[in-house]
Enzyme design. Structure first.
Site, PDB file in Angstrom:
ATOM      1  N   SER A 174       0.840  -1.207   0.000  1.00 30.56           N
ATOM      2  CA  SER A 174       0.000   0.000   0.000  1.00 30.56           C
ATOM      3  C   SER A 174       0.862   1.239   0.000  1.00 30.56           C
ATOM      4  O   SER A 174       1.996   1.238   0.514  1.00 30.56           O
ATOM      5  CB  SER A 174      -0.868  -0.041   1.256  1.00 30.56           C
ATOM      6  N   TYR A 206      -1.830  -1.796  11.113  1.00 33.61           N
ATOM      7  CA  TYR A 206      -2.104  -2.237   9.738  1.00 33.61           C
ATOM      8  C   TYR A 206      -0.957  -1.813   8.811  1.00 33.61           C
ATOM      9  O   TYR A 206      -0.401  -2.616   8.071  1.00 33.61           O
ATOM     10  CB  TYR A 206      -3.437  -1.647   9.239  1.00 33.61           C
ATOM     11  N   LYS A 258       2.232  -3.945   6.568  1.00 30.68           N
ATOM     12  CA  LYS A 258       2.639  -3.837   5.155  1.00 30.68           C
ATOM     13  C   LYS A 258       4.153  -3.617   5.071  1.00 30.68           C
ATOM     14  O   LYS A 258       4.834  -4.230   4.233  1.00 30.68           O
ATOM     15  CB  LYS A 258       1.888  -2.693   4.458  1.00 30.68           C
TER      16      LYS A 258
END
Ligand code: UFG
Length: 345
Positions: A128, A153, A157
């Site tokens: 992302s 979160y 990544k």
């Protein structure tokens, strides 16, 4: 065309289902593994209605390595993996960090372990633009600095990208393409698949379309006092089908051994920054439907502005996200109408 099998983890989810359609259209045998924690098995009907082919489906959790091994024993033609299986709500990750670290990291590590055992050529990883945090300059290239993650979160990544680099540099017999998505929006033009958020949507487009259809009273625009031309945040909204197509090219590079380096990284965006207020306006003009909205306080943790420089993906993958934003907005609206038609929402 007799092409190898591709394992799509999280394949009944939003981006996974659109990618499955493009893989099937390109002639691949697709095996989906999904625990259905944030998706519905009926998505398989939509995929079949679009492509005429029903992907193989295994209902299991990728954190369960025994289930993964059983899958690889059963489907011996799998040469590539596209890993979408992950928890993805920024706010929830702050509340439940262990859930996020466990789901997202154990899934990836189990897959990497199985890749060596079952001779899988490569893995495409869903990353992302969150890794760039609040960029110093826009548009961001793949070489823009990685900023400290602002949520568990986002951290999963960053850590996942590092795990992939470390494992491949240790000599693992496979390669990886890491795709850093900007903001995927819209639905398949058939309106047979789309985004199906659980509960109250956290992301802009599902909230917007649910407001436009009357499920929500009004859309809150989080902040109009940012340092941007109209004061609202700026993002790079990329059509989900355009995004899905990039995965087909990426997985092809892996299984046909065309990668320039063992780990390749690509930004997937349009290259255009669009503000939240501009997006609302584009939706209204494209669909003729009004979106009631109000200006609300800023949302904690939001990035002011971020958009992609997609040149690397354009040149190396020969891929470009060129669906006009108005068409994408129409597809999102058509999908919302289809959900009402089906009595789902
Ligand atoms: N927004 C609103 N109202 C809403 C929802 C969103 O004004 O009801 C605004 C947000 O403040 C933001 C923009 O719309 O400015 C986009 O918000 P989204 O939640 O749709 O998307 P984000 O850019 O916040 O999140 C995306 C991905 C994440 C990723 C993150 C990185 O969904 O996976 O980018 O910043 F981590």
């Amino acid at each position: 065309m007799n092409r190898p099998g591709i394992l799509v983890t999280g394949g009944t989810g939003y981006i996974g289902s659109h990618t499955t359609v493009e893989l099937i259209k390109a002639g691949y045998h697709v095996v989906i593994i999904d625990n259905l924690s944030n998706s519905n098995v009926a998505v398989l009907d939509g995929i079949e209605a679009i492509t005429g082919v029903r992907p193989d489906f295994v209902e299991a959790d990728c954190t369960d390595i025994k289930a993964l091994r059983a899958l690889f024993e059963q489907y011996t033609d799998i040469k590539g993996i596209i890993n979408f299986a992950a928890s993805k709500a920024v706010g929830e990750s702050v509340q439940k960090p262990l859930l996020y670290y466990r789901n997202n990291l154990n899934t990836l590590m189990n897959l990497l372990e199985c890749m060596s055992e079952y001779k899988v050529d490569g893995i495409v990883f869903s990353s992302s633009c969150t890794v760039y945090g609040e960029p110093d300059d826009n548009p961001v290239t793949e070489n823009s600095p990685i900023k400290p993650a602002t949520s568990p979160y986002g951290n999963t990544k960053q850590i996942s990208e590092e795990i992939i680099e470390d494992v491949i540099h240790s000599g693992a017999p496979f390669k990886s393409v890491i795709l850093r998505y900007f903001n995927p929006v819209g639905a398949h033009p058939s309106a047979l698949i789309g985004e199906l958020p659980n509960g109250v949507p956290q992301n802009l487009i599902p909230y917007l379309t649910q407001t436009a259809i009357g499920i929500r009273k009004e859309l809150a625009v989080f902040g109009d006092d940012y340092n941007t031309p109209d004061g609202s945040c700026i993002r790079d909204f990329i059509n989900v089908v355009d995004l899905a197509k990039a995965h087909v090219t990426a997985v092809e590079r892996l299984i046909e051994d065309k990668c320039a380096t063992p780990v390749e990284i690509f930004n997937l965006g349009t290259g255009n920054g669009v503000s939240v207020l501009e997006l609302i306006n584009t939706f209204e003009e494209a669909t003729g439907v009004k979106v009631p909205y109000r200006i609300a306080p800023r949302r904690e943790g939001d990035i002011e502005k971020v958009w992609a420089n997609p040149t690397h993906a354009n040149e190396v993958l020969g891929w470009v996200a060129d669906t006009p934003l108005a068409d994408t907005m129409r597809s999102a609206w058509k999908w919302q109408l289809a959900l009402r038609e089906k009595g789902i929402m």
